[in-house]
Design a protein around this motif. Sequence first.
Motif, PDB file in Angstrom:
ATOM      1  N   THR A 112      31.814 -16.389  49.919  1.00 26.47           N
ATOM      2  CA  THR A 112      30.783 -16.770  49.213  1.00 26.47           C
ATOM      3  C   THR A 112      30.969 -16.923  47.683  1.00 26.47           C
ATOM      4  O   THR A 112      32.203 -16.382  47.250  1.00 26.47           O
ATOM      5  N   PRO A 113      30.392 -17.503  46.589  1.00 21.66           N
ATOM      6  CA  PRO A 113      30.902 -17.577  45.389  1.00 21.66           C
ATOM      7  C   PRO A 113      31.091 -16.023  44.736  1.00 21.66           C
ATOM      8  O   PRO A 113      32.087 -16.014  44.194  1.00 21.66           O
ATOM      9  N   ARG A 114      30.307 -15.203  44.981  1.00 19.01           N
ATOM     10  CA  ARG A 114      30.455 -13.843  44.464  1.00 19.01           C
ATOM     11  C   ARG A 114      31.709 -13.221  44.960  1.00 19.01           C
ATOM     12  O   ARG A 114      32.291 -12.483  44.270  1.00 19.01           O
ATOM     13  N   THR A 115      31.982 -13.399  46.385  1.00 23.69           N
ATOM     14  CA  THR A 115      33.159 -12.649  46.882  1.00 23.69           C
ATOM     15  C   THR A 115      34.602 -13.566  46.350  1.00 23.69           C
ATOM     16  O   THR A 115      35.435 -12.627  46.063  1.00 23.69           O
ATOM     17  N   VAL A 116      34.375 -14.432  46.259  1.00 29.02           N
ATOM     18  CA  VAL A 116      35.640 -15.410  45.582  1.00 29.02           C
ATOM     19  C   VAL A 116      35.649 -15.080  44.325  1.00 29.02           C
ATOM     20  O   VAL A 116      36.844 -14.924  43.780  1.00 29.02           O
ATOM     21  N   GLU A 117      34.672 -14.812  43.399  1.00 36.71           N
ATOM     22  CA  GLU A 117      34.875 -14.647  42.192  1.00 36.71           C
ATOM     23  C   GLU A 117      35.516 -13.266  41.811  1.00 36.71           C
ATOM     24  O   GLU A 117      36.405 -12.893  41.062  1.00 36.71           O
ATOM     25  N   ARG A 118      35.464 -12.277  42.863  1.00 35.85           N
ATOM     26  CA  ARG A 118      35.726 -11.064  42.850  1.00 35.85           C
ATOM     27  C   ARG A 118      37.184 -10.961  42.875  1.00 35.85           C
ATOM     28  O   ARG A 118      37.889 -10.224  42.657  1.00 35.85           O
ATOM     29  N   LEU A 119      37.804 -12.081  43.705  1.00 34.68           N
ATOM     30  CA  LEU A 119      39.279 -12.335  43.608  1.00 34.68           C
ATOM     31  C   LEU A 119      40.211 -12.716  42.407  1.00 34.68           C
ATOM     32  O   LEU A 119      41.148 -12.463  42.592  1.00 34.68           O
ATOM     33  N   LYS A 120      39.278 -13.316  41.701  1.00 34.48           N
ATOM     34  CA  LYS A 120      40.068 -13.975  40.430  1.00 34.48           C
ATOM     35  C   LYS A 120      40.812 -13.124  39.604  1.00 34.48           C
ATOM     36  O   LYS A 120      41.906 -13.295  39.309  1.00 34.48           O
ATOM     37  N   PRO A 121      40.653 -11.652  39.421  1.00 40.61           N
ATOM     38  CA  PRO A 121      41.634 -10.924  38.558  1.00 40.61           C
ATOM     39  C   PRO A 121      42.868 -10.572  39.326  1.00 40.61           C
ATOM     40  O   PRO A 121      43.942 -10.682  38.827  1.00 40.61           O
ATOM     41  N   TYR A 122      42.700 -10.584  40.835  1.00 41.75           N
ATOM     42  CA  TYR A 122      43.841 -10.668  41.735  1.00 41.75           C
ATOM     43  C   TYR A 122      44.687 -11.866  41.568  1.00 41.75           C
ATOM     44  O   TYR A 122      45.881 -11.781  41.464  1.00 41.75           O
ATOM     45  N   VAL A 123      44.208 -12.685  41.717  1.00 43.14           N
ATOM     46  CA  VAL A 123      44.806 -14.210  41.636  1.00 43.14           C
ATOM     47  C   VAL A 123      45.462 -14.338  40.447  1.00 43.14           C
ATOM     48  O   VAL A 123      46.705 -14.943  40.544  1.00 43.14           O
ATOM     49  N   GLU A 124      44.608 -14.091  39.179  1.00 42.28           N
ATOM     50  CA  GLU A 124      45.306 -14.458  38.001  1.00 42.28           C
ATOM     51  C   GLU A 124      46.488 -13.380  37.882  1.00 42.28           C
ATOM     52  O   GLU A 124      47.572 -13.988  37.081  1.00 42.28           O
ATOM     53  N   ARG A 125      46.348 -12.166  38.172  1.00 40.73           N
ATOM     54  CA  ARG A 125      47.381 -11.255  37.824  1.00 40.73           C
ATOM     55  C   ARG A 125      48.665 -11.658  38.633  1.00 40.73           C
ATOM     56  O   ARG A 125      49.840 -11.600  38.161  1.00 40.73           O
ATOM     57  N   LEU A 126      48.433 -12.002  39.980  1.00 41.93           N
ATOM     58  CA  LEU A 126      49.579 -12.513  40.780  1.00 41.93           C
ATOM     59  C   LEU A 126      50.421 -13.630  40.443  1.00 41.93           C
ATOM     60  O   LEU A 126      51.466 -13.759  40.352  1.00 41.93           O
ATOM     61  N   ALA A 127      49.443 -14.518  39.809  1.00 42.65           N
ATOM     62  CA  ALA A 127      49.992 -15.780  39.328  1.00 42.65           C
ATOM     63  C   ALA A 127      50.797 -15.480  38.080  1.00 42.65           C
ATOM     64  O   ALA A 127      51.708 -16.164  37.826  1.00 42.65           O
ATOM     65  N   GLY A 128      50.381 -14.668  37.191  1.00 42.17           N
ATOM     66  CA  GLY A 128      51.049 -14.545  36.054  1.00 42.17           C
ATOM     67  C   GLY A 128      52.466 -13.706  36.584  1.00 42.17           C
ATOM     68  O   GLY A 128      53.569 -14.066  35.588  1.00 42.17           O
ATOM     69  N   GLU A 129      52.354 -12.901  37.431  1.00 39.20           N
ATOM     70  CA  GLU A 129      53.751 -12.220  37.913  1.00 39.20           C
ATOM     71  C   GLU A 129      54.735 -13.121  38.384  1.00 39.20           C
ATOM     72  O   GLU A 129      55.910 -13.070  38.077  1.00 39.20           O
ATOM     73  N   LEU A 130      54.234 -14.129  39.105  1.00 42.38           N
ATOM     74  CA  LEU A 130      55.182 -15.080  39.589  1.00 42.38           C
ATOM     75  C   LEU A 130      55.756 -16.104  38.790  1.00 42.38           C
ATOM     76  O   LEU A 130      57.012 -16.174  38.687  1.00 42.38           O
ATOM     77  N   VAL A 131      54.730 -16.407  37.530  1.00 42.39           N
ATOM     78  CA  VAL A 131      55.266 -17.205  36.713  1.00 42.39           C
ATOM     79  C   VAL A 131      56.315 -16.356  35.808  1.00 42.39           C
ATOM     80  O   VAL A 131      57.110 -17.055  35.210  1.00 42.39           O
ATOM     81  N   SER A 132      55.971 -15.243  35.372  1.00 41.65           N
ATOM     82  CA  SER A 132      56.791 -14.283  34.597  1.00 41.65           C
ATOM     83  C   SER A 132      58.099 -14.273  35.315  1.00 41.65           C
ATOM     84  O   SER A 132      59.173 -14.251  34.476  1.00 41.65           O
ATOM     85  N   ALA A 133      58.192 -14.144  36.514  1.00 40.50           N
ATOM     86  CA  ALA A 133      59.671 -14.172  37.194  1.00 40.50           C
ATOM     87  C   ALA A 133      60.532 -15.385  37.109  1.00 40.50           C
ATOM     88  O   ALA A 133      61.515 -15.452  36.738  1.00 40.50           O
TER      89      ALA A 133
END
Length: 405
Positions: A112-133
């Motif tokens: 659901t849009p609400r469930t997926v939106e709750r994942l956004k901080p996790y996705v953004e944090r992980l993306a940042g960690e991968l790109v930083s590496a």
Amino acid sequence: MAAASDLAFDPWDAAFVADPYPAYAELRALGRVIHYEPTDQWLVPHHVDVSALLRDRRLGRTYQHRFTHEEFGRSAPAPEHEPFHTLNDHGMLDLEPPDHTRIRRLVSKAFTPRTVERLKPYVERLAGELVSALVEAGGGDLLTDVAEPLPVAVIAEMLGIPESDRAQLRPWSADICGMYELSPSQDTAARAVRASVEFSGYLRELIAARRKEPGEDLISGLIAAHDEGDRLTEQEMISTAVLLLNAGHEATVNATVNGWWALFRNPGALAALRADHTLIPSAVEELMRYDTPLQLFERWVLDEIEIDGQVIPRGAEIAMLFGSANHDPAVFAAPDRLDLTRADNPHISFSAGIHYCIGAPLARIELAASMAALLERAPTLSPAAEPKQKPNFVIRGLDGLNVTV
């Protein structure tokens, strides 16, 4: 009607696979439906027809809910391929109502849009960690360092697959997805069967563990729904988990590397994106259209249909060309131009109708997160070498994309 030998459309030709879009223009000029003898399929290259047929209930992803193989004029799959077909045929992508409706209703609660939106901080944090590496290493392979691990981790997290087991997922997925190509070889089929057996066995054990110790993950949720009366067999749980894992990252991985390679080849568009990060949402949509991760989607003709005066009988197979539809000048102005500001962009990269991609909102978040992280943390990202195109036609991607920062 043009003969196959006269067509530039050739899914087994490396030059065609590298750039199929000129051949699509030729197909669209030939007509609205073209019979392709090598695969005995009816190719549909125009956006208006692909869009309509995706919603047409006279077509189906399967026919076995209405006909036997014999009644439909088709041969049963080879017995040695049975593990793949058991796994594939019980996933909702290859089911029709009412089974499709039942399974999709259960799974959709996790998307659901609400469930997926709750994942956004996790996705953004992980993306940042991968790109930083990637930046700390001075560059690397965008495919294996960023594009793959991000969506794999996200969907594995949703399903509750332990981090220690996730390295197996991508190889299993790649081997299984080999069967979705046109006329796969015996070796491809053998790898898909082996991966199907191993993946199914792993998930069977994971489901047993979640029965004993439920968690907050999707597999635990499917078990709970089953126990509460929503009928879902163990095979359906396994097939659903595999489908979500495969579909939950294959398109995103390929859209990421296809998209960045397109940006590198269009420096003006890349410069505009670097100057204005508010373009990211429309850039994600345009890159999905410009170089479509899923080029072809098949449907069986369950009841006779007619396209532009051509009668297509029951038992035939339709091959809808997503890549061609997404470059149709009747719908997209200057379709071969990468326009990150394109406002009217009804691409069909996520399909349509009852089989519209259930994970599309999540894929958009993942693509936007990795793009934002790369733009912010690797502002001088550039290709280190020209990448090699994968030999696959249906699922379009690169073997890697080496970059420097």
